[in-house]
Motif scaffolding. Sequence first.
Motif, short mmCIF file in Angstrom:
data_model
loop_
_atom_site.label_atom_id
_atom_site.label_comp_id
_atom_site.label_asym_id
_atom_site.label_seq_id
_atom_site.Cartn_x
_atom_site.Cartn_y
_atom_site.Cartn_z
N TRP A 1 0.84 -1.20 0.00
CA TRP A 1 0.00 0.00 0.00
C TRP A 1 0.87 1.25 0.00
O TRP A 1 1.97 1.25 0.56
N GLY A 2 0.38 2.30 -0.62
CA GLY A 2 1.16 3.53 -0.62
C GLY A 2 0.47 4.62 -1.41
O GLY A 2 -0.65 4.45 -1.91
N GLY A 3 1.13 5.76 -1.52
CA GLY A 3 0.62 6.86 -2.31
C GLY A 3 -0.47 7.66 -1.62
O GLY A 3 -0.63 7.62 -0.39
N ILE A 4 -1.25 8.37 -2.41
CA ILE A 4 -2.28 9.26 -1.88
C ILE A 4 -3.36 8.48 -1.15
O ILE A 4 -3.94 8.98 -0.18
N ASN B 1 8.91 4.30 7.81
CA ASN B 1 9.02 3.55 6.55
C ASN B 1 7.67 3.17 5.97
O ASN B 1 7.50 2.08 5.41
N ILE B 2 6.69 4.05 6.10
CA ILE B 2 5.39 3.89 5.46
C ILE B 2 5.38 4.79 4.22
O ILE B 2 5.65 5.98 4.31
N PHE B 3 5.04 4.21 3.07
CA PHE B 3 5.13 4.94 1.81
C PHE B 3 3.87 5.76 1.57
O PHE B 3 2.99 5.37 0.78
N ASP B 4 3.79 6.90 2.24
CA ASP B 4 2.68 7.81 2.01
C ASP B 4 2.89 8.54 0.68
O ASP B 4 3.80 8.22 -0.09
N PHE B 5 2.07 9.52 0.42
CA PHE B 5 2.12 10.24 -0.86
C PHE B 5 3.50 10.84 -1.12
O PHE B 5 4.10 10.64 -2.19
#
Length: 227
Positions: A15-18, A169-173
Amino acid sequence: GSVTFGLIQVDTNLWGGIFLSLLVATVGIVFSLPAGILLALGRRSELPAVRFFSILYIEFVRGVPFITVLFMANTMLPLFVPDHWSPDRLLRPIVGFALFAAAYMAEEVRGGLQAIPRGQYKAAQALGLSYWQMMVKIILPQALKLMIPNIVNNAIGLLKDTTLVAIVNIFDFLKTIQATLSDPSWRGPTIPYSAYMFAALIFFVMCYGMARYSMYMEKRLATGHRH
C-alpha cells in the motif's frame, strides 16, 4: 495474497501513495472527534480517577513530539500483545496517529464546552435531564457548532501531518514521490521540482476544500446567534 469475492488481497506492505495518506488522515479524524469528546468530558468529570486519567493522557500526548508517538506505536505496540496478535505494520502508525489526534481534539472540545453559558447547564438540569441526556441533546450540539473552525483547522493539520509516517518507513504520498525520484527512469533536471509542486498542489486543494466546507457549514448552522 488470498482471494476474497474474486479479488486478490493486497498485502499492506504494497500500500502507498495518496490512498494511504487519505486512509491515515481519515482514520485519525474520524477517531479523534469521539475520543476527544470523551477525554474532554473526562477532564471535566467530578470523578477523580476519570479526571486524573484524562488529564494525564492529554498532557502526556501533547507534551511529546508526534514523531516520538509514531516510533512508540511502531516498536512498542507489538510488545503488549502475543506474537500472533501483533498489529499489522500499517495499523501501528495509524493507531499512533489516532491516539495523538485525540489528545489535541480533546482540548478543542474542552474549549467549546467552556464557551457554553452556565445557564444552559442549569436549564437542562431544571428539566430533569440526566448528565448524558444534557450533554447529547443540549450542550454538545451547541459546543460542536461553535467549534467547527477549530475542528476543521485540526483536521487540516492532521492531513498534513500524515507525511510524517514516512519516518517509520510507510510509503505515504510524499514518500512515494521521493522513492520514484530515485528511479533512473525519472531522473531529470526539472522532474523533482514538478513532482514536489504537484504534491503541494494536491495538499493545497484538499486543505482549501476542507476550509471552504467549514465556512459553508458555519453559515448553514449559524442560526440562533445572529444579533
